[in-house]
Design an enzyme around this catalytic site. Structure first.
Site, PDB file in Angstrom:
ATOM      1  N   LYS A 121      40.241  27.108  43.774  1.00 54.15           N
ATOM      2  CA  LYS A 121      41.035  26.806  44.746  1.00 54.15           C
ATOM      3  C   LYS A 121      41.745  28.059  45.313  1.00 54.15           C
ATOM      4  O   LYS A 121      41.963  28.958  44.354  1.00 54.15           O
ATOM      5  CB  LYS A 121      41.967  25.714  44.543  1.00 54.15           C
ATOM      6  CG  LYS A 121      43.323  25.293  45.164  1.00 54.15           C
ATOM      7  CD  LYS A 121      43.969  24.339  44.418  1.00 54.15           C
ATOM      8  CE  LYS A 121      45.218  23.648  45.447  1.00 54.15           C
ATOM      9  NZ  LYS A 121      45.812  22.593  44.527  1.00 54.15           N
TER      10      LYS A 121
ATOM     11  N   SER B  28      46.225  18.549  47.077  1.00 54.64           N
ATOM     12  CA  SER B  28      46.107  19.852  47.772  1.00 54.64           C
ATOM     13  C   SER B  28      44.739  20.387  47.528  1.00 54.64           C
ATOM     14  O   SER B  28      44.361  21.361  47.978  1.00 54.64           O
ATOM     15  CB  SER B  28      47.326  20.812  47.635  1.00 54.64           C
ATOM     16  OG  SER B  28      47.302  21.118  46.151  1.00 54.64           O
TER      17      SER B  28
ATOM     18  N   SER C 222      47.622  16.730  42.940  1.00 60.39           N
ATOM     19  CA  SER C 222      46.579  17.372  43.744  1.00 60.39           C
ATOM     20  C   SER C 222      45.202  17.565  43.014  1.00 60.39           C
ATOM     21  O   SER C 222      44.277  18.106  43.743  1.00 60.39           O
ATOM     22  CB  SER C 222      47.036  18.593  43.845  1.00 60.39           C
ATOM     23  OG  SER C 222      48.431  18.561  44.852  1.00 60.39           O
TER      24      SER C 222
END
Length: 395
Positions: free
Chosen positions: A32, A109, A133
């Site tokens: 990420k 996210s 997330s």
């Protein structure tokens, strides 16, 4: 690499080879875009953040651990802006494609990491989880995901959002690899202890759509049969609404402590939802924080007595299937509230949670979650490995 689902930051990269040997030798992974990679700017899903920050001077230890174990990094994946969303729709960089739920969002996210894993572009991917997330994208995209016990994976070299909730998590397409990664990433890895007792939080299950409850029921029943039965409990004596507000106020205060000065100095362009959340974070009062802190202490004491050693809690990962792309912001905000009423349970107490892709509703994935006591991550992972064939077959 052909990124047909739009999961990776552009240009794709950096690409770093893994060590010549190790338990993850030959595997490919993504990280990420809030994990630092030496020599590269960590973009955190926002162009203004990327513009105002210098390249990282070292690689995040979680990424380095995977490289040292033999896995090769193939690129960084999209995230919602500063990781402050559970939707996966980035106003600047777009929405990764959820290959297992056509026309629907991947969840955020850690949107790019979940989407890349689901699409088979990588063997596993690193994400982060503050309010859901990793867990929510895992459910929406039909992959395996874990939020470890808070503090069991180092967060150095990763952008903080709300440090008392932030954890490093990861996604895979099978439970065996999910568990293998624990040996690489968890500090103080230990042999898993037996799981002996199953509890079913009826107030948490009540939040889920009836279709989700029905789809997960066969897997829940098989899980109960494995334990020789289950016990129904009320997980939140104060009500999950109260737990949600406590989480929201504590998270918002920490978000503003981490990033408020940068927001005020930079005046960044945020997309819908994220803009409003930062504005809300700036208004949280000391009184709200004090009340939330006291409630969190009661939550931890309560769950500490409920989640005795060997106890596993089973609940839906998300209350519903992935919303359609382009769902109006006001509808998504109401959905976010329902999501956080489920995810705040493990979050407030810092407990580990594993999401298992065991069912579908209208052809879209639905995750079943297992929560364990503090540092009982290995127990949950072993249970997932042992029971995966039964639980998935029951869907």
């Amino acid at each position: 690499m052909d990124d047909a689902v739009g999961a990776f930051c552009r240009p794709i990269g950096p690409e770093l080879p893994g060590a010549d040997k190790g338990p993850l030798k030959g595997l490919r992974f993504a990280a990420k875009d809030l994990f630092d990679i030496e020599g590269h700017v960590t973009g955190c899903g926002n162009p203004d953040w990327a513009r105002t920050h210098e390249p990282a001077t070292r690689t995040a230890p979680a990424v380095r651990a995977c490289l040292d174990a033999g896995a090769s990094l193939v690129g960084k994946t999209h995230t919602d802006e500063l990781a402050y969303s559970v939707n996966g729709e980035n106003a600047h960089y777009g929405t990764p494609v959820n290959v297992n739920a056509e026309g629907r969002i991947p969840g955020g996210s850690s949107s790019g990491s979940a989407a890349a894993t689901a699409a088979g572009l990588v063997d596993f991917a690193l994400g982060s989880d503050t309010g859901g997330s990793v867990r929510i994208p895992a459910s929406y995209c039909g992959v395996w995901g874990i939020r470890p016990t808070h503090g069991r994976v180092g967060l150095d070299g990763a952008m903080p959002l709300a440090p008392s909730f932030d954890v490093v998590g990861w996604f895979t397409r099978d439970p065996v690899l999910l568990a293998r990664l624990a040996r690489v990433l968890l500090t103080g890895w230990r042999l898993p202890m037996p799981a002996a007792r199953l509890i079913v939080p009826r107030d948490a299950w009540a939040i889920a759509d009836p279709a989700v409850r029905n789809a997960l029921r066969p897997a829940q029943d098989r899980l109960a049969a494995h334990f020789g039965g289950s016990s129904s409990v009320l997980v939140a004596p104060e009500g999950l609404d109260a737990w949600f507000f406590a989480f929201r106020h504590l998270q918002g205060r920490e978000v503003w402590q981490c990033h408020g000065s940068w927001v005020e100095a930079t005046q960044p362009q945020f997309g819908p939802g994220v803009q409003e959340r930062f504005a809300f974070a700036a208004t949280i009062t000391d009184g709200q924080v004090d009340a939330a802190t006291k409630l969190r202490e009661r939550v931890r004491t309560h769950l500490g007595s409920m989640m005795t050693k060997g106890t596993v809690m089973v609940l839906p990962t998300a209350p519903f299937i992935a919303p359609r792309r382009g769902t109006p912001a006001d509808q998504l905000d109401g959905m976010r509230t329902r999501i956080l009423k489920l995810t705040c349970i493990a979050g407030l107490a810092g407990l580990p949670q594993v999401s298992l892709p065991v069912a579908t509703v209208d052809g879209c994935p639905v995750g079943l979650s297992l929560i364990g006591g503090p540092s009982e991550d290995e127990k949950l992972l072993q249970l997932a490995v042992d029971l995966a064939p039964e639980l998935v077959a029951s869907a």
